[in-house]
Write a protein that holds these residues in place. Structure first.
Motif, PDB file in Angstrom:
ATOM      1  N   UNK A   1       0.831  -1.199   0.000  1.00  0.00           N
ATOM      2  CA  UNK A   1       0.000   0.000   0.000  1.00  0.00           C
ATOM      3  C   UNK A   1       0.871   1.257   0.000  1.00  0.00           C
ATOM      4  N   UNK A   2       1.898   1.273   0.846  1.00  0.00           N
ATOM      5  CA  UNK A   2       2.792   2.430   0.929  1.00  0.00           C
ATOM      6  C   UNK A   2       3.559   2.650  -0.381  1.00  0.00           C
TER       7      UNK A   2
ATOM      8  N   UNK B   1       2.599   1.740  -3.426  1.00  0.00           N
ATOM      9  CA  UNK B   1       1.659   2.268  -4.423  1.00  0.00           C
ATOM     10  C   UNK B   1       1.395   3.753  -4.194  1.00  0.00           C
ATOM     11  N   UNK B   2       1.272   4.149  -2.934  1.00  0.00           N
ATOM     12  CA  UNK B   2       1.095   5.572  -2.629  1.00  0.00           C
ATOM     13  C   UNK B   2       2.313   6.377  -3.072  1.00  0.00           C
ATOM     14  N   UNK B   3       3.508   5.848  -2.794  1.00  0.00           N
ATOM     15  CA  UNK B   3       4.738   6.537  -3.205  1.00  0.00           C
ATOM     16  C   UNK B   3       4.774   6.719  -4.719  1.00  0.00           C
ATOM     17  N   UNK B   4       4.409   5.682  -5.456  1.00  0.00           N
ATOM     18  CA  UNK B   4       4.411   5.777  -6.921  1.00  0.00           C
ATOM     19  C   UNK B   4       3.399   6.803  -7.425  1.00  0.00           C
ATOM     20  N   UNK B   5       2.253   6.888  -6.776  1.00  0.00           N
ATOM     21  CA  UNK B   5       1.253   7.887  -7.160  1.00  0.00           C
ATOM     22  C   UNK B   5       1.761   9.301  -6.901  1.00  0.00           C
ATOM     23  N   UNK B   6       2.467   9.490  -5.797  1.00  0.00           N
ATOM     24  CA  UNK B   6       3.050  10.792  -5.485  1.00  0.00           C
ATOM     25  C   UNK B   6       4.090  11.161  -6.539  1.00  0.00           C
TER      26      UNK B   6
END
Length: 70
Positions: free
Chosen positions: A17-18, A20-25
């Motif tokens: 989850x973290x 995927x969030x990093x990649x979105x950022x």
């Protein structure tokens, strides 16, 4: 008390989850042309992944779980 397998699965789910969030950022910064932020965020993400690699390089599950728990 959770088993070692349950602890590992929960940790992997959390890290996924973290990441995927990093990649979105990173994608958002790239779309905005903020390449200095892209580089900074990628460095932080790589550091976190290297920490995970250190944890999972232990020879046995007990040591891995101990390090996940902190």
């Amino acid at each position: 008390m959770a088993s070692d397998a349950e602890i590992l699965i929960e940790y992997i789910k959390k890290r996924r989850h973290e990441i995927l969030n990093d990649l979105q950022v990173v994608l958002g910064y790239a779309q905005l042309g903020k390449y200095d932020k892209v580089i900074e965020h990628l460095r932080i993400t790589i550091e976190n992944l290297n920490k995970d690699r250190e944890i999972f390089n232990f020879d046995n599950v007990e040591d891995i779980v101990k390090n996940i728990k902190g």
